[in-house]
Design a protein around this motif. Structure first.
Motif, PDB file in Angstrom:
ATOM      1  N   THR A   1       0.841  -1.192   0.000  1.00 30.54           N
ATOM      2  CA  THR A   1       0.000   0.000   0.000  1.00 30.54           C
ATOM      3  C   THR A   1       0.876   1.242   0.000  1.00 30.54           C
TER       4      THR A   1
ATOM      5  N   ARG B   1      -2.122  -6.720   7.447  1.00 31.73           N
ATOM      6  CA  ARG B   1      -3.546  -6.482   7.649  1.00 31.73           C
ATOM      7  C   ARG B   1      -4.056  -7.598   8.565  1.00 31.73           C
TER       8      ARG B   1
ATOM      9  N   THR C   1      -8.541  -1.181   1.827  1.00 33.13           N
ATOM     10  CA  THR C   1      -9.105  -2.466   1.424  1.00 33.13           C
ATOM     11  C   THR C   1     -10.498  -2.205   0.863  1.00 33.13           C
TER      12      THR C   1
ATOM     13  N   ARG D   1     -13.124  -7.262  -1.319  1.00 33.33           N
ATOM     14  CA  ARG D   1     -12.061  -8.095  -0.723  1.00 33.33           C
ATOM     15  C   ARG D   1     -12.557  -8.782   0.547  1.00 33.33           C
TER      16      ARG D   1
END
Length: 146
Positions: free
Chosen positions: A32, A46, A129, A133
């Motif tokens: 990211t 994450r 996100t 997802r």
């Protein structure tokens, strides 16, 4: 509503809740944009946290330790709501884990016959996100038969 997905599903809501409880605490890595340096890409972690609606209005933690007491209260068909929180962090130059703002989603699962519909809304966070997802993660876990 930000995202909706329909799937064929041949189990009941208690099984779905059990599978989603298994997602709590799981984590993965992704790339990211850096929090501090625009245009710079970082490898981040994450981690997933899951809560389920109880009493029709309060969210309570949902995990493998308490799932058995929760599924006893769930009807086989109908609607159930979850809150999925994603915590993000990365390792700095000295290998210290540095947390940064995560994302929070509301997930509504509606089971009618053999059709399971997910309605997912992003309610807080930078949007690192996508809603789709979250649905993909749940479907992947269902396919594994957790």
């Amino acid at each position: 509503m930000e995202f909706e997905q329909r799937n064929r599903y041949y189990a009941d809501l208690p099984f779905l809740v059990k599978v989603i409880a298994g997602i709590d605490g799981k984590f993965g890595m992704f790339v990211t944009e850096s929090v501090s340096r625009k245009g710079y890409r970082i490898q981040a972690r994450r981690e997933i946290g899951v809560e389920v609606v109880t009493n029709g209005l309060d969210f309570s933690p949902l995990n493998y330790r308490n799932v058995d007491s929760i599924i006893d209260t769930i009807e086989p068909q109908g609607t159930i709501d979850f809150r999925v929180s994603l915590k993000y962090s990365y390792l700095d130059g000295k290998y210290n884990r540095v947390p940064f703002k995560g994302d929070i989603f509301l997930v509504r699962a509606i089971l009618e016959g053999d059709i399971l519909t997910f309605r997912i809304n992003h309610i807080d966070g930078p949007g690192r996100t996508e809603c789709g997802r979250i649905a993909d993660t749940i479907i992947d876990e269902l396919r594994r038969g957790s």
